[in-house]
Scaffold this active site. Structure first.
Site, PDB file in Angstrom:
ATOM      1  N   ASP A   1       0.640  -1.140   0.068  1.00 17.60           N
ATOM      2  CA  ASP A   1       0.162  -0.046  -0.167  1.00 17.60           C
ATOM      3  C   ASP A   1       0.971   1.488  -0.079  1.00 17.60           C
ATOM      4  OD1 ASP A   1      -2.007   1.872   0.051  1.00 17.60           O
ATOM      5  OD2 ASP A   1      -3.180   0.531   1.518  1.00 17.60           O
TER       6      ASP A   1
HETATM    7  C1  BGC Z   1      -5.065   3.189  -0.041  1.00 18.53           C
HETATM    8  C2  BGC Z   1      -5.049   2.058  -1.224  1.00 18.53           C
HETATM    9  C3  BGC Z   1      -4.650   2.805  -2.532  1.00 18.53           C
HETATM   10  C4  BGC Z   1      -3.529   3.692  -2.545  1.00 18.53           C
HETATM   11  C5  BGC Z   1      -3.030   4.054  -3.931  1.00 18.53           C
HETATM   12  C6  BGC Z   1      -3.802   4.189  -0.206  1.00 18.53           C
HETATM   13  O1  BGC Z   1      -4.033   5.127   0.528  1.00 18.53           O
HETATM   14  O2  BGC Z   1      -5.070   2.276   0.997  1.00 18.53           O
HETATM   15  O3  BGC Z   1      -6.338   1.474  -1.093  1.00 18.53           O
HETATM   16  O4  BGC Z   1      -4.904   1.826  -3.523  1.00 18.53           O
HETATM   17  O5  BGC Z   1      -3.543   4.534  -1.566  1.00 18.53           O
HETATM   18  O6  BGC Z   1      -4.216   5.099  -4.091  1.00 18.53           O
END
Ligand code: BGC
Length: 733
Positions: free
Chosen positions: A259
């Site tokens: 993540d």
């Molecule tokens: C989120 C993810 C997301 C990523 C990219 C993160 O803050 O938890 O679900 O895919 O950002 O945008």
């Protein structure tokens, strides 16, 4: 292309890469202005990037791709990735809503369209589906998943993967899927986003992991490791999850992306000593791609030089990334035709698909006295509430990175449905978060407006009442704004925010028929409405055609048939609340030590699986192919479902089981089969469910493995998780 040929090409490419270029493939750069770290372009030019996120601009994709292909030393094309969660331009109902359809065709078709549009824009990879089981309605990200149940969640996870990816990675109308957030993120303590998660293995294996395994079996090319600590080990440094479960047990051959910033965050979490140690832990755990924390590009070469990592370990992480690029045909077709998107998004069938998905996703919670469906000869309708004309709330969460909402609001949908009627509108007092959202503080163009003054709010309240007073029927559109659910959007209360309930009461006191339409991303404790408002439609955040679909349902041009994928608690403080609990000492309902709280019953306001239609159904003739089955064998359960009313309608036949005794105690009920049916008045259909080892096994704490036991089982079949039609059978050794 067959696997051998892919492998051959991957080895050829890999053989030509320097260590730095290999590490570059493991680095995902942020393409947006807010992204920290070095400029994307500079990284790409020197071969220091394998993929790009947070960018949503076809022309820019092509510019960056040109740098990668023509200027970087290795010439390896980039993957462009973005969160396409429930639609790209044509927005579909939020995933929690799609799960309410109890029809896997809904997410599959929706994500097929989303993939077509996203790919036409130049994206190759979406960070979806989000398949975290969520049993705590306070958790903001419950909106992104399929709710509380692993069986329903698995069906929805697999359907979304099929929709995004199709069958062939070289299909130019598909994108790579990413099963996230691996794993346990939805079980954060207190429903507080990002907080630690403690899950015993029984819960992890029986509840949290099944949708991930289903996504993997459906072919999910990538997985995302979550942010939080799982049992004190950050998910992005978690070898048990990423090595043992995902790769050794399940045989995953794709790649894992962390993540955002999650690798570096292991320092904050107190797992890694510093960024270099974080990179080491990420690699060792098997995180192939570092999402924008730049720990890999900064440190991995040094770690190899110092003998803490071998180049072979890096190769192992690079191979699946190259393999996907080869399979997608990116080396042959790295660029996107900049005229394509306009043609693709204007296809009328995309909006039709969105309207259909929204109709099927809505849940009718109440319909006293058959107020719905409404008649089209209404003369004066008042549409009231802060969300009645909000495109943002209609499209819901994740509408960021340059997306401009283009939704048909409920107001617009009702006006289109009633061209001859007078449809008036009043907003009522505004609703807002107490604390601004991340988007409101960080994204240009999404800044928060100053708060409404109390005097203006009062004037808006009175204006709403006057608007209602002049109408023959009132449609109240209440719930939550888009930024009230989603990431970093947990709430302690599940009540209608702001003065909405007060307004609802004041309008209801006028004595006119009132229909309540809810737009929201999580269960809400609408206790007063559930007793006093005759008709309540849970429309969730229904997408671009949401307002049209609401009007279709309210006027009977489509029938409601959705069912809740999650319980609605009476209070936020009852969360986590879910149906599949174990019976304990002194079960609820017994005279001793009951109720669980002395200040309110813990039963849900609406149970899991609940939802009405405009007709009535009867379940009968529950039969088993045999009253006994041997361990490892299957039996068939059949039931007749009859439409006993006078209108056509949809019902979802749901099958629940309970294992009466065994090595471990099992939940009172567990969903193990469902089927959505459309029935004409008087029509009967027979539904067959198979129960075999897959449905009857469980992961046992006592045995430390998956087991299927000889025991007696209850079966219930019916229209929700409180179904009464019952029989039982025995599994024998
Ligand atoms: C989120 C993810 C997301 C990523 C990219 C993160 O803050 O938890 O679900 O895919 O950002 O945008």
């Amino acid at each position: 292309m067959n696997d051998k040929e892919v492998e051959r090409q991957v080895e050829t490419i890999l053989g030509k890469l320097s260590l730095e270029e290999k590490i570059g493939q493991l680095n995902q750069v942020g393409g947006a202005d807010f992204a920290p770290g070095p400029k994307a372009e500079d990284q790409i030019r020197k071969g220091g990037a394998g993929s790009v996120l947070w960018l949503n601009d076809t022309q820019r994709f092509n510019e960056l791709q040109k740098i990668a292909v023509e200027e970087s030393p290795s010439g390896i094309p980039l993957l462009f990735a973005l969160d396409v969660i429930h639609g790209y331009r044509t927005i579909f109902p939020v995933p929690l809503a799609m799960a309410s359809s109890w029809d896997p065709a809904v997410p599959e078709k929706s994500q097929t369209v989303a993939a077509k549009e996203a790919r036409a824009a130049g994206l190759h990879w979406t960070f979806g589906p989000m398949i975290d089981i969520a049993r705590d309605a306070r958790w903001g990200r419950i909106v992104e998943g399929a709710g509380e149940d692993p069986y329903l969640g698995s069906a929805m996870a697999a359907a979304q993967v099929r929709g995004f990816q199709g069958r062939d990675p070289s299909d130019p109308e598909r994108v790579l899927a990413c099963a996230k957030h691996f794993a346990g993120y939805g079980a954060s303590e207190g429903g507080r986003d990002y907080d630690p998660v403690y899950l015993p293995e029984t819960q992890l294996r029986n509840t949290i992991l099944p949708p991930f395994e289903a996504a993997l079996k459906a072919g999910a090319a990538t997985f995302m490791s979550a942010y939080m600590d799982l049992n004190d080990v950050p998910a992005s440094g978690n070898r048990f999850l990423l090595r043992q479960v995902l790769r050794q047990e399940w045989g995953f051959e794709g790649f894992v992306v962390s993540d955002a910033f999650a690798v570096a965050n292991m320092v904050i979490q107190g797992h890694a000593r510093n960024r270099r140690d974080a990179a080491l832990r990420g690699i060792k755990a098997g995180v192939n791609v570092d999402m924008s924390s730049y720990t890999y590009v900064e440190n991995v070469a040094g770690l190899v030089a110092d003998g803490l990592l071998t180049e072979a370990e890096i190769d192992e992480l690079v191979r699946p990334i190259l393999a996907i690029k080869v399979k997608m045909g990116l080396f042959e077709h790295p660029y996107t035709d900049e005229t394509l998107l306009a043609q693709v998004v204007s296809r009328p069938e995309h909006r039709q698909a969105s309207r259909w998905a929204a109709q099927r996703s809505m849940v009718l919670l109440r319909n006293e006295g058959g107020l719905l469906p409404l008649k089209k000869d209404l003369k004066k309708v008042a549409v009231i509430g802060p969300l009645a004309d909000s495109m943002e709330a209609t499209e819901g969460s994740w509408m960021v990175f340059g997306h401009t909402p283009a939704a048909v609001t409920v107001l617009a949908g009702l006006r289109a449905k009633l061209p001859a009627a007078q449809v008036t509108y009043a907003h009522g007092p505004e609703i807002r978060r107490d604390i601004p959202s991340w988007f409101e503080t960080s994204m240009a163009g999404m800044e928060r407006k100053p708060a409404q003054s109390p005097a203006d709010a009062e004037a808006a309240f009175q204006a709403a009442i006057e608007t209602a007073r002049a109408a023959d029927l009132v449609v109240m559109v209440l719930g939550e704004t888009a930024e009230m659910a989603g990431e970093a959007a947990s709430r302690a209360s599940l009540d209608l925010p702001g003065r909405q309930e007060e307004l609802l009461k004041a309008v209801a006191a006028l004595g006119k028929p009132v229909v309540l339409v809810l737009l929201n991303g999580r269960p809400l404790s609408i206790n007063w409405a559930a007793e006093h408002i005759p008709a309540i439609l849970e429309a969730w955040e229904p997408g671009t055609e949401g307002g049209s679909a609401v009007a279709d349902i309210l006027f009977g041009d489509a029938v409601p048939g959705g069912k809740l994928p999650v319980c609605f608690p009476h209070k936020g403080s009852h969360a986590p609340l879910y149906y599949a609990r174990n019976l304990t000492h002194s079960p609820e309902g017994s005279p001793m030590y009951n109720p669980r709280y002395w200040d309110g019953l813990p039963e849900p306001l609406y149970p899991f699986g609940y939802g009405l239609s405009y007709t009535t159904f009867e379940f009968s003739n529950l039969k088993l192919s045999s009253p006994q089955v041997k361990v490892g064998h299957s039996l068939t359960v059949s039931v007749d479902v009859t439409n006993t009313g006078s209108l056509a309608g949809d019902e979802v036949a749901q099958l629940y089981i309970h294992q009466q005794w065994g090595s471990d105690t099992r939940p009172m009920r567990e969903l193990k089969g469902f089927e959505r049916l459309t029935l004409q008045p008087g029509e009967t259909k027979t539904v067959n469910f198979k129960l075999g080892p897959d449905e009857l096994r469980y992961w046992s704490t006592n045995a430390g493995q998956w087991i299927q036991e000889a025991a007696e089982f209850d079966i219930w079949v019916g229209s929700d998780s409180q179904a009464a039609l019952h029989t039982n059978f025995e599994v024998v050794a």
